[in-house]
Scaffold this motif. Sequence first.
Motif, short mmCIF file in Angstrom:
data_model
loop_
_atom_site.label_atom_id
_atom_site.label_comp_id
_atom_site.label_asym_id
_atom_site.label_seq_id
_atom_site.Cartn_x
_atom_site.Cartn_y
_atom_site.Cartn_z
N THR A 107 -7.39 0.87 -1.66
CA THR A 107 -7.81 -0.51 -1.47
C THR A 107 -7.29 -1.35 -2.63
O THR A 107 -7.19 -0.87 -3.76
CB THR A 107 -9.35 -0.66 -1.41
OG1 THR A 107 -9.92 -0.11 -2.59
CG2 THR A 107 -9.91 0.07 -0.19
N LEU A 108 -6.98 -2.57 -2.34
CA LEU A 108 -6.50 -3.51 -3.36
C LEU A 108 -7.68 -4.34 -3.85
O LEU A 108 -8.32 -5.05 -3.07
CB LEU A 108 -5.41 -4.41 -2.78
CG LEU A 108 -4.78 -5.42 -3.73
CD1 LEU A 108 -4.11 -4.71 -4.91
CD2 LEU A 108 -3.78 -6.28 -2.99
N SER B 210 -2.90 -3.27 -13.40
CA SER B 210 -2.03 -4.41 -13.17
C SER B 210 -0.66 -4.26 -13.84
O SER B 210 0.30 -4.92 -13.44
CB SER B 210 -2.70 -5.70 -13.65
OG SER B 210 -3.04 -5.58 -15.01
N ALA C 269 2.17 1.73 -3.49
CA ALA C 269 1.12 2.24 -4.38
C ALA C 269 0.90 3.73 -4.12
O ALA C 269 0.78 4.53 -5.06
CB ALA C 269 -0.17 1.46 -4.18
N SER D 161 -6.28 5.13 -9.76
CA SER D 161 -6.03 3.69 -9.66
C SER D 161 -4.69 3.37 -10.29
O SER D 161 -4.16 4.14 -11.08
CB SER D 161 -7.16 2.90 -10.34
OG SER D 161 -7.20 3.19 -11.72
N GLU E 5 0.84 -1.20 0.00
CA GLU E 5 0.00 0.00 0.00
C GLU E 5 0.87 1.25 0.00
O GLU E 5 0.59 2.23 -0.70
CB GLU E 5 -0.93 0.01 1.21
CG GLU E 5 -1.85 1.21 1.23
CD GLU E 5 -2.79 1.21 2.42
OE1 GLU E 5 -3.36 2.27 2.71
OE2 GLU E 5 -2.96 0.16 3.06
N GLY F 174 -6.03 -7.11 -8.62
CA GLY F 174 -4.67 -6.63 -8.43
C GLY F 174 -4.48 -5.14 -8.64
O GLY F 174 -3.35 -4.66 -8.56
N THR F 175 -5.55 -4.42 -8.89
CA THR F 175 -5.43 -2.97 -9.06
C THR F 175 -5.64 -2.27 -7.73
O THR F 175 -6.42 -2.73 -6.90
CB THR F 175 -6.44 -2.42 -10.09
OG1 THR F 175 -7.76 -2.72 -9.63
CG2 THR F 175 -6.24 -3.04 -11.46
N TRP F 176 -4.95 -1.15 -7.57
CA TRP F 176 -5.14 -0.32 -6.39
C TRP F 176 -6.07 0.82 -6.76
O TRP F 176 -5.93 1.42 -7.82
CB TRP F 176 -3.79 0.26 -5.92
CG TRP F 176 -2.96 -0.73 -5.18
CD1 TRP F 176 -1.97 -1.51 -5.70
CD2 TRP F 176 -3.04 -1.05 -3.80
NE1 TRP F 176 -1.43 -2.30 -4.71
CE2 TRP F 176 -2.07 -2.03 -3.53
CE3 TRP F 176 -3.84 -0.61 -2.75
CZ2 TRP F 176 -1.86 -2.57 -2.27
CZ3 TRP F 176 -3.64 -1.13 -1.49
CH2 TRP F 176 -2.67 -2.11 -1.25
#
Length: 118
Positions: free
Chosen positions: A86-87, A110, A70, A107, A67, A91-93
């Motif tokens: 949030t994940l 991936s 990211a 966001s 996190e 697999g994307t944040w």
Amino acid sequence: MKTAILAIALIGAAGIAHAQSGTSTPTTPSPAPSAPSSIAPSTSMPPSATNTPSPSALSPPTTTAAEAAARSKIEAAGYSSVKGLTLAPDGTWRGVGMRNSVEVAVSIDSSGRVLASQ
């Protein structure tokens, strides 16, 4: 008779003064009473008398290294005040950041690209 009472009063006063000025020997504090073996000691703090939250309530939730990475990547792309990361299962944040004083949904896909949608 008055002399005898006066003498007793003076002796009593001297005894009290001596008792107050004497040195006392230090005592070892007794150990705290232990809880019965069937009751586990509480690790939480007792409620505050001033209604302030416990220290654990003040600490922010822990963030993972992923996190934090990211968040750094989104900030490096020009966003500030990144929050709500949030994940997703794919697999994307996903989160929200500020850019040019506008709150934007951001966001990281991936492949690692930072994407924004308004």
